[in-house]
Design a protein around this motif. Structure first.
Motif, short mmCIF file in Angstrom:
data_model
loop_
_atom_site.label_atom_id
_atom_site.label_comp_id
_atom_site.label_asym_id
_atom_site.label_seq_id
_atom_site.Cartn_x
_atom_site.Cartn_y
_atom_site.Cartn_z
N VAL A 1 53.73 16.76 -11.91
CA VAL A 1 52.58 16.28 -11.15
C VAL A 1 51.79 17.48 -10.61
N ARG B 1 45.61 10.04 -12.67
CA ARG B 1 45.67 11.00 -13.77
C ARG B 1 46.47 10.42 -14.94
N ASN C 1 48.15 10.83 -8.72
CA ASN C 1 48.90 11.09 -9.95
C ASN C 1 48.91 9.89 -10.88
N TYR D 1 49.21 16.79 -8.07
CA TYR D 1 48.69 16.42 -6.75
C TYR D 1 49.80 15.82 -5.89
#
Length: 319
Positions: A285, A296, A293, A287
């Motif tokens: 990850v 994303r 996440n 963030y």
């Protein structure tokens, strides 16, 4: 001195199409840019009295570069200055304009996260692929994989991310989140994706990974015993989840052989996961918190689908 002048002017005698340039040339053709930009336009800044905003498509291209090459906000700015192939893909001429700075890139990413546009981009890519003949069929493979998170407490909060958790797999402990996928058994395209803390059991997310029209569902032994759950979400689905074949040291060879047959189909899910974790580099990850996440992850799934379907999409363009 003459050779230096020629090289500086851009008249290099020798050149080769790199893997990066070839990849970006393919993505240039298969991504449905107008449709995706149209989703973002209503939320994007409009021209006013100040500096005119950078075009949506240019910012989206930069954002996709971040996903494909696992780049941070400052990392993609540096990469654009460093890579001619990336600048060509985005449409930046350093002789006329600078690369958008990391703050601009960060603000665009926050805009997408704030309005949950990642999920809408994912759905739009699904509609685009369906229009090209890549429709979700009636077989779904479910699986999950761990995305690691930093376990160090050497940060401003002096603590690990509270939304991430640790879990044990085999004899190894992992800290991070778990990415859950529902993958079409025919095309290997991802149609569902969720993110949870790593300690959440795979089977608890199962209903969210099914679209409801399945006639068959495959999964590893982490999903066994969920026949009633499958029937509630997909009434016509048959349960092809792997069964336990070893009990108190005794191996049931019949059940083991059935599992091998099921795994020939179930293994297709590893292609999609491999694209996200190995090709795009999303194995850790970037963030803090699950929401950013997961956003994303969903965008990475959309881009992974385009990547896996690129051959057929390119053939459609040539036809």
């Amino acid at each position: 001195m003459k050779q230096l002048t020629l090289a500086t002017a851009g008249f290099d005698r020798y050149a080769k199409t790199t893997r990066r340039a070839a990849f970006l040339a393919e993505m240039e053709q298969v991504v449905p840019w107008p449709a995706l930009c149209g989703l973002i336009e209503p939320f994007y800044a409009k021209p006013g009295n100040g500096r005119p905003p950078i075009g949506v498509e240019r910012m989206l291209r930069i954002y996709f570069l971040q996903q494909w090459f696992n780049l941070s906000d400052p990392g993609v700015e540096e990469a654009l200055y460093d890579s001619q192939a990336m600048r060509r893909f985005v449409g930046i001429d350093l002789g006329r304009e600078p690369v958008p700075d990391e703050t601009t890139v960060c603000r665009f990413r926050h805009l997408l996260e704030e309005h949950d546009l990642g999920r809408r981009l994912f759905d739009e890519v699904g509609r685009h692929l369906a229009a090209k003949g890549l429709k979700v069929a009636t077989g779904t493979i479910v699986d999950a994989t761990i995305i690691n998170a930093p376990s160090s407490t050497k940060n401003a909060e002096k603590a690990r991310d509270p939304e991430m958790h640790q879990t044990k797999k085999g004899n190894q402990w992992y800290f991070g989140m778990k990415a859950h996928f529902g993958v079409d058994s025919r095309t290997k395209l991802i149609h569902s994706a969720r993110a949870t803390p790593a300690n959440v059991a795979d089977s608890t997310v199962l209903p969210e990974l099914l679209h409801g029209n399945e006639t068959r569902v495959w999964g590893d032994q982490a999903y066994r015993g969920q026949r009633a759950v499958i029937r509630r979400k997909a009434p016509r689905a048959r349960d092809f989840v792997n069964r336990r074949y070893r009990h108190r040291g005794v191996v049931n060879e019949t059940e083991r052989a059935k599992n091998r047959t099921k795994s020939k189909v179930r293994a297709k899910v590893e292609h999609a996961i491999g694209v996200i974790k190995r090709v795009f580099g999303f194995a850790k990850v970037r963030y803090r918190g699950l929401k950013k996440n997961e956003h994303r992850l969903v965008v990475a799934c959309a881009l992974a689908n385009l990547f896996m379907a690129r051959r057929q999409l390119l053939r459609c363009k040539e036809a």
